[in-house]
Scaffold this active site. Structure first.
Site, short mmCIF file in Angstrom:
data_model
loop_
_atom_site.label_atom_id
_atom_site.label_comp_id
_atom_site.label_asym_id
_atom_site.label_seq_id
_atom_site.Cartn_x
_atom_site.Cartn_y
_atom_site.Cartn_z
N TYR A 215 7.15 -96.35 0.89
CA TYR A 215 7.54 -97.69 0.41
C TYR A 215 8.92 -97.71 -0.22
O TYR A 215 9.66 -98.68 -0.09
CB TYR A 215 6.45 -98.24 -0.55
CG TYR A 215 5.22 -98.58 0.23
CD1 TYR A 215 4.14 -97.70 0.31
CD2 TYR A 215 5.17 -99.75 0.99
CE1 TYR A 215 3.04 -97.98 1.10
CE2 TYR A 215 4.08 -100.04 1.77
CZ TYR A 215 3.02 -99.15 1.84
OH TYR A 215 1.95 -99.44 2.64
N ILE B 242 5.89 -107.73 3.91
CA ILE B 242 6.03 -107.46 2.47
C ILE B 242 7.51 -107.50 2.05
O ILE B 242 7.83 -107.25 0.91
CB ILE B 242 5.38 -106.10 2.10
CG1 ILE B 242 6.00 -104.93 2.87
CG2 ILE B 242 3.88 -106.16 2.37
CD1 ILE B 242 5.44 -103.56 2.46
N HIS C 243 -0.31 -109.74 2.42
CA HIS C 243 -0.39 -108.28 2.34
C HIS C 243 0.45 -107.74 1.20
O HIS C 243 0.75 -106.55 1.16
CB HIS C 243 0.08 -107.65 3.66
CG HIS C 243 -0.88 -107.87 4.78
ND1 HIS C 243 -0.54 -107.72 6.10
CD2 HIS C 243 -2.18 -108.24 4.77
CE1 HIS C 243 -1.59 -107.99 6.86
NE2 HIS C 243 -2.60 -108.31 6.10
N SER D 107 1.59 -108.81 16.35
CA SER D 107 0.92 -108.20 17.51
C SER D 107 -0.54 -108.62 17.59
O SER D 107 -1.21 -108.37 18.57
CB SER D 107 0.98 -106.67 17.40
OG SER D 107 0.32 -106.27 16.19
N ASN E 148 6.36 -115.13 20.31
CA ASN E 148 6.38 -113.68 20.18
C ASN E 148 7.20 -113.06 21.32
O ASN E 148 7.35 -113.68 22.37
CB ASN E 148 4.94 -113.13 20.19
CG ASN E 148 4.83 -111.76 19.54
OD1 ASN E 148 5.21 -111.60 18.39
ND2 ASN E 148 4.35 -110.78 20.30
C1 BV8 Z 1 -9.77 -106.11 5.36
C2 BV8 Z 1 0.68 -103.92 4.09
C3 BV8 Z 1 -11.88 -106.86 4.52
C4 BV8 Z 1 1.26 -102.61 3.79
C5 BV8 Z 1 -0.73 -103.99 6.06
C6 BV8 Z 1 -11.91 -102.27 13.45
C7 BV8 Z 1 -11.79 -103.47 14.15
C8 BV8 Z 1 -11.25 -104.59 13.54
C9 BV8 Z 1 -10.81 -104.55 12.22
C10 BV8 Z 1 -10.90 -103.35 11.54
C11 BV8 Z 1 -11.45 -102.22 12.14
N1 BV8 Z 1 -11.42 -101.21 11.24
C12 BV8 Z 1 -10.88 -101.68 10.09
C13 BV8 Z 1 -10.56 -102.98 10.25
C14 BV8 Z 1 -9.97 -103.87 9.25
C15 BV8 Z 1 -8.49 -103.58 9.16
C16 BV8 Z 1 -7.81 -103.72 10.50
O1 BV8 Z 1 -7.59 -104.83 10.97
N2 BV8 Z 1 -7.46 -102.57 11.10
C17 BV8 Z 1 -6.79 -102.58 12.39
C18 BV8 Z 1 -5.79 -101.42 12.43
C19 BV8 Z 1 -7.85 -102.46 13.47
N3 BV8 Z 1 -7.94 -104.57 8.24
C20 BV8 Z 1 -7.95 -104.33 6.92
O2 BV8 Z 1 -8.32 -103.29 6.43
C21 BV8 Z 1 -7.53 -105.51 6.05
N4 BV8 Z 1 -8.52 -105.71 5.04
O3 BV8 Z 1 -10.14 -106.25 6.51
O4 BV8 Z 1 -10.57 -106.32 4.25
C22 BV8 Z 1 -11.78 -108.34 4.41
C23 BV8 Z 1 -11.54 -109.10 5.55
C24 BV8 Z 1 -11.46 -110.49 5.43
C25 BV8 Z 1 -11.63 -111.11 4.19
C26 BV8 Z 1 -11.86 -110.31 3.07
C27 BV8 Z 1 -11.93 -108.94 3.17
C28 BV8 Z 1 -6.22 -105.21 5.37
C29 BV8 Z 1 -5.12 -105.21 6.41
C30 BV8 Z 1 -3.76 -105.11 5.70
C31 BV8 Z 1 -3.16 -103.75 5.93
N5 BV8 Z 1 -1.80 -103.73 5.37
N6 BV8 Z 1 0.49 -104.05 5.51
C32 BV8 Z 1 2.50 -102.36 4.58
O5 BV8 Z 1 3.10 -103.32 5.12
O6 BV8 Z 1 2.84 -101.17 4.65
S1 BV8 Z 1 -0.86 -104.33 7.72
C33 BV8 Z 1 0.63 -103.91 8.44
O7 BV8 Z 1 0.42 -103.83 9.82
C34 BV8 Z 1 1.66 -104.99 8.29
O8 BV8 Z 1 1.65 -105.64 7.07
C35 BV8 Z 1 1.35 -105.94 9.39
O9 BV8 Z 1 0.49 -106.93 8.94
C36 BV8 Z 1 0.59 -105.08 10.35
C37 BV8 Z 1 1.41 -104.95 11.60
O10 BV8 Z 1 1.25 -106.17 12.22
P1 BV8 Z 1 2.51 -107.03 12.71
O11 BV8 Z 1 3.13 -107.72 11.54
O12 BV8 Z 1 1.98 -107.86 13.80
O13 BV8 Z 1 3.59 -106.00 13.23
P2 BV8 Z 1 3.53 -105.23 14.63
O14 BV8 Z 1 4.59 -104.21 14.62
O15 BV8 Z 1 2.11 -104.80 14.88
O16 BV8 Z 1 3.85 -106.34 15.73
C38 BV8 Z 1 5.16 -106.90 15.79
C39 BV8 Z 1 5.12 -107.94 16.89
O17 BV8 Z 1 6.38 -108.58 16.91
C40 BV8 Z 1 4.90 -107.33 18.27
O18 BV8 Z 1 3.96 -108.13 18.97
C41 BV8 Z 1 6.28 -107.41 18.93
O19 BV8 Z 1 6.18 -107.69 20.32
C42 BV8 Z 1 6.87 -108.62 18.23
N7 BV8 Z 1 8.33 -108.59 18.15
C43 BV8 Z 1 9.15 -107.51 18.03
N8 BV8 Z 1 10.43 -107.94 17.96
C44 BV8 Z 1 10.40 -109.30 18.03
C45 BV8 Z 1 9.08 -109.73 18.14
N9 BV8 Z 1 8.72 -111.01 18.23
C46 BV8 Z 1 9.72 -111.93 18.21
N10 BV8 Z 1 11.03 -111.60 18.11
C47 BV8 Z 1 11.40 -110.31 18.01
N11 BV8 Z 1 12.71 -110.00 17.90
#
Ligand code: BV8
Ligand code: ZN
Length: 249
Positions: free
Chosen positions: A77, A114, A130, A198, A222
């Site tokens: 971080y 963040i 987040h 994503s 996106n």
């Molecule tokens: C929770 C903070 C309960 C820290 C982050 C199995 C199945 C389903 C779900 C789960 C599972 N096992 C566990 C889970 C739950 C889990 C989860 O979803 N896991 C995933 C991996 C399967 N989730 C959790 O644990 C959450 N908590 O569920 O608690 C609950 C639920 C509901 C209500 C109450 C309680 C907590 C999740 C938060 C984790 N912390 N971040 C930090 O930032 O370091 S998440 C972290 O990854 C980021 O913050 C961000 O949110 C995430 C990445 O996602 P994106 O922002 O989409 O980024 P990414 O790189 O993936 O995608 C970028 C996109 O942009 C791409 O599509 C790309 O094509 C596009 N792009 C690129 N360039 C451009 C563009 N678009 C336009 N223009 C461009 N130029």
């Protein structure tokens, strides 16, 4: 533009009281992800295949990861906090700040990011579900303090005097912030727009389905179709810096 989407047919296109629905009537929820900050030079999670220095983000961004190796997680971080200070908001962030001027309280901007680029572009109300890089949290008493520089080696919390400061971010397995306000906005909105995410991380990835179930029109802006693309009424693919100003215009 927002108006075009509004009058683009579907539930929102039908004039309710005989007069065409204008953008001023529309409650909008916008969800942003790492993709909106990509053109500012902030790496996304999927760019590095969800890896950081050889660690899976899911292993570093977790309470267990922090407990196991606080120095490593602080480094993760501290580096991102330093990097974000060096970059600028891009036209996509600016366009959303302009949309807030237009819609006022009818816009709810939820971000998974963040970084503070939405704020630096002029957005006044940003829901950081987040957490935020520029905030520190006392793991013991829950006190939050603004934080700028490296957190590694920080003195214990000034309030309870015992707790270790941790990044004020929601790790995997932790409950996202402001969920009640977000769900209320999803129930109320007529338009849900997802920008630069994503669709891989829940509960954010499920918001489109909730908004749609509550009757909203849904739009994805996106670079490429996201994992949740099939849930959107409409999708435009390209760079956020081009798509978002065009949509808001
Ligand atoms: C929770 C903070 C309960 C820290 C982050 C199995 C199945 C389903 C779900 C789960 C599972 N096992 C566990 C889970 C739950 C889990 C989860 O979803 N896991 C995933 C991996 C399967 N989730 C959790 O644990 C959450 N908590 O569920 O608690 C609950 C639920 C509901 C209500 C109450 C309680 C907590 C999740 C938060 C984790 N912390 N971040 C930090 O930032 O370091 S998440 C972290 O990854 C980021 O913050 C961000 O949110 C995430 C990445 O996602 P994106 O922002 O989409 O980024 P990414 O790189 O993936 O995608 C970028 C996109 O942009 C791409 O599509 C790309 O094509 C596009 N792009 C690129 N360039 C451009 C563009 N678009 C336009 N223009 C461009 N130029
Ligand atoms: Zn404390």
């Amino acid at each position: 533009s927002v108006g075009a989407i509004v009058s683009g047919g579907g539930r929102l296109g039908e004039p309710v009281s005989g007069r065409p629905v204008t953008v001023a009537d529309v409650k909008v929820v916008v969800l942003t992800g790492a993709g909106i900050s990509a053109e500012s030079g902030v790496p996304t999670f999927r760019d590095a295949d969800g890896l950081w220095e050889g660690h899976r983000v899911e292993d570093v961004a977790t309470p267990e990861g922090f407990h196991a190796d606080p120095e490593l997680v602080h480094q993760f971080y501290d580096e991102r906090r330093a990097a974000v200070a060096e970059v600028e908001p891009n036209p996509a962030h600016v366009a959303l700040a302009e949309l807030e001027q237009l819609l006022g309280d009818d816009l709810t901007l939820v971000t998974q990011n963040i970084d503070d680029l939405h704020e630096r572009a002029g957005s006044k109300r940003v829901v950081h579900m987040h957490g935020e890089l520029l905030s520190a949290l006392c793991a013991r008493c829950g006190r939050r303090i603004p934080w700028e520089g490296p957190m590694v080696g920080a003195p214990p919390c000034g309030s309870c005097g015992k707790g270790d400061l941790r990044p004020d971010v929601v790790w995997f397995g932790e409950i996202p912030y402001h969920m009640d306000a977000i769900i209320d906005a999803l129930v109320e909105c007529e338009l849900f727009v997802s920008i630069g995410t994503s669709g891989a991380v829940y509960p954010a990835a499920g918001f489109v389905q909730q908004a749609r179930a509550f009757g909203a029109r849904t739009l994805e802006l996106n670079l490429v179709p996201s994992e949740g693309s099939r849930f959107f009424h409409e999708a435009r693919h390209g760079r956020a810096g081009d798509l978002v100003p065009a949509w808001v215009a």
